[in-house]
Design a protein around this motif. Sequence first.
Motif, short mmCIF file in Angstrom:
data_model
loop_
_atom_site.label_atom_id
_atom_site.label_comp_id
_atom_site.label_asym_id
_atom_site.label_seq_id
_atom_site.Cartn_x
_atom_site.Cartn_y
_atom_site.Cartn_z
N MET A 78 22.32 9.99 -2.72
CA MET A 78 21.98 8.58 -2.63
C MET A 78 22.87 7.78 -1.69
O MET A 78 22.39 6.92 -0.96
CB MET A 78 22.07 7.97 -4.05
CG MET A 78 21.71 6.51 -4.15
SD MET A 78 19.94 6.24 -4.02
CE MET A 78 19.90 4.46 -3.76
N TRP A 79 24.18 8.04 -1.69
CA TRP A 79 25.12 7.08 -1.07
C TRP A 79 25.91 7.63 0.11
O TRP A 79 26.65 6.89 0.73
CB TRP A 79 26.12 6.61 -2.13
CG TRP A 79 25.50 6.04 -3.35
CD1 TRP A 79 25.21 6.70 -4.51
CD2 TRP A 79 25.06 4.69 -3.56
NE1 TRP A 79 24.63 5.85 -5.43
CE2 TRP A 79 24.53 4.61 -4.86
CE3 TRP A 79 25.08 3.54 -2.77
CZ2 TRP A 79 24.01 3.43 -5.40
CZ3 TRP A 79 24.57 2.37 -3.29
CH2 TRP A 79 24.04 2.32 -4.59
N SER A 80 25.81 8.91 0.39
CA SER A 80 26.77 9.51 1.31
C SER A 80 26.43 9.32 2.78
O SER A 80 25.31 8.95 3.15
CB SER A 80 26.97 10.98 0.98
OG SER A 80 25.76 11.67 0.84
N GLN A 81 27.42 9.60 3.63
CA GLN A 81 27.33 9.32 5.06
C GLN A 81 26.20 10.09 5.74
O GLN A 81 25.61 9.60 6.70
CB GLN A 81 28.67 9.68 5.73
CG GLN A 81 29.84 8.84 5.30
CD GLN A 81 29.74 7.40 5.79
OE1 GLN A 81 29.11 7.13 6.81
NE2 GLN A 81 30.36 6.49 5.06
N VAL B 188 21.01 19.60 -6.88
CA VAL B 188 19.68 20.11 -6.50
C VAL B 188 18.86 19.06 -5.74
O VAL B 188 17.92 19.41 -5.03
CB VAL B 188 18.89 20.61 -7.73
CG1 VAL B 188 19.61 21.79 -8.38
CG2 VAL B 188 18.67 19.49 -8.75
N LYS B 189 19.22 17.79 -5.89
CA LYS B 189 18.52 16.73 -5.14
C LYS B 189 19.04 16.61 -3.71
O LYS B 189 18.35 16.10 -2.84
CB LYS B 189 18.66 15.38 -5.88
CG LYS B 189 17.99 15.36 -7.25
CD LYS B 189 16.49 15.59 -7.13
CE LYS B 189 15.80 15.70 -8.49
NZ LYS B 189 15.80 14.45 -9.24
N VAL B 190 20.26 17.06 -3.48
CA VAL B 190 20.83 17.01 -2.14
C VAL B 190 20.22 18.09 -1.25
O VAL B 190 20.01 17.89 -0.05
CB VAL B 190 22.37 17.18 -2.19
CG1 VAL B 190 22.96 17.30 -0.77
CG2 VAL B 190 23.02 16.01 -2.93
N LEU B 191 19.91 19.24 -1.83
CA LEU B 191 19.49 20.41 -1.05
C LEU B 191 18.28 20.14 -0.15
O LEU B 191 18.31 20.48 1.05
CB LEU B 191 19.24 21.60 -1.97
CG LEU B 191 20.47 22.06 -2.78
CD1 LEU B 191 20.10 23.24 -3.67
CD2 LEU B 191 21.63 22.41 -1.87
#
Length: 592
Positions: A129-132, A191-194
């Motif tokens: 959600m928040w990362s660069q 698992v949502k980042v992948l």
Amino acid sequence: MKKITILLIVLTAMMSCKPEPKKEEAPALNAEFEAVLNGYYEEGLKLNPINATMAGDHRYDDSFPNLLSDTYKAEKKAYYESYKGKLSDFPDAELTDSQQMSKAILEWECNINLAEFDYNADLTPVDQMWSQNLFIGQLASGASAQPFETVEDYQEWMQRVDEYLEWLASTEDKMREGIEKGHVLPKSLIVKVLPQLESQMEEDVEKHLFYQPIQNMPADFSEEEKTMLAEAYSNMITNKIVPEYAKLHNFMSTEYLDAGRESSGIQGEPNGDAYYAHQIKKYTTTNMTAEEIHELGLSEVARIRSEMEKIKEEVGFEGDLKAFFDYVRSNEELMPFTEPEQVIAHFNEIHERMKPQLEKLFDTKPKTPFVVRRTEAFREKSASAEYNPGSLDGTRPGVFYVPIPDASEYNIYSDESLFLHEAIPGHHYQISLMQENEELPKFRKTLWYSGYGEGWALYTESLGKELGLYTDPYQYFGMLGAEMHRAVRLVVDTGLHSKGWTREQAIQYSLDNEAESEASIISEIERYMANPGQALSYKIGQLKIQELRKKAEDMLGDKFDIGQFHNQVLEPGCVPLALLEDKINSWIEASK
């Protein structure tokens, strides 16, 4: 006796003729202090060049420092310590009222940022959600703040990408350190980042997000320039971007996923309670405790539920409130669109409808232009509607981004309150007026305090009826639903991070009290898991602004002017809530 009487008369006369003591003149603008504020701003842009780009300052468009390196962290800490130390050189008596406000804000800024070093937030540098890596994708699309107008612009972006990839490569090292120290993401977030990483592993260059600026090169570029840039961007994507994302994906899908936390809240990490207390202070700009906020949330949920019951009865729905939520969510009459463009047009129509009433509530309006856009496809499925500010000089408009994964399933029941919050008079008015205010030092034009900024945006949702909206009971229910959404946040955020709630408990509590879809609620709960405390800021700020408005109305009576009240709230720009309260109290006293 006669002489004494005469003497008293003479003394009384002398006293009555005594001139009024001179009022102390307000101090002149302290130029030395202004130089300190300007230095803070300029050094801050070098430390955070992305902030410069977002503000429309393009001196550092080729830069992306490695925010995770020891060198960078040392520079950042020294920066805040240095400016905190300089503040003691300037007594309040030597500063104007505005400068005293700037001093108080700068002190807050230094303290809250220095406190961040006591924790290990950098050991979880990537989330869904928040990362660069997500923000850089917006810039890469060519439709955001990064300019792609000249050949030099295109070359500067490539340099920035090279430096960004250094940051991306270092995230694996930080996450490995996090595994060792017990600071890892919950499995449900990993698992949502992948799939987000996978989207940047596209091997067909022409379909890659980072290739979009090439697809939209200015017509005045020569054929030689176009060929040169196309080859350079193809090489950048094939030989740098795709391999680096693939490497990170491989790590996160195996070793990191295996080490992921089973717990949902920050309590599952070492020193989690202290970190959460810091996050509460950071985002609400108050000293409230998690327990106080949890109880406030329960109270607000109960109050809003009773208002929702009234709407349910008004539209003649038979059944309990939860059944009404399901009805509203699935009502095909509230899903009238087939194309994304229709959704965008719908928001523009809301804006046109409310324009005449804006004149009554706001006598100061921003000059910065404003547009509504669809959220980029690469992040649309997991994104919420959001506002991106325009540039400081007003040449780049403020943008209201709307995710529309499937227009046929887009439900409009909360669109009026959503537009008020994210667009006008919510974030667009507040941020643009702050940026346009020539009285503010530069560093205050780009500040963001969530308690104030999100509090203001949520407060503006309550202005719908005054702005000629909410004539449809479903739209008013949408406003209540949006307010309920923020009240529920007080309960579930504190539940997750201070009471040991699971992700599933938080999801169920939201389903029981909100009309949002289950998919949307899951996305929201995972958002709170990724950034503890941020979700608290909305309701805390809204309630404070409503409290200050009621106080002004009660104390000023017929003298109360809603336009002037809004001026007073918006005039200082983003400030901690305690400083806003002091300002409004002073205005009330002066207005009596």
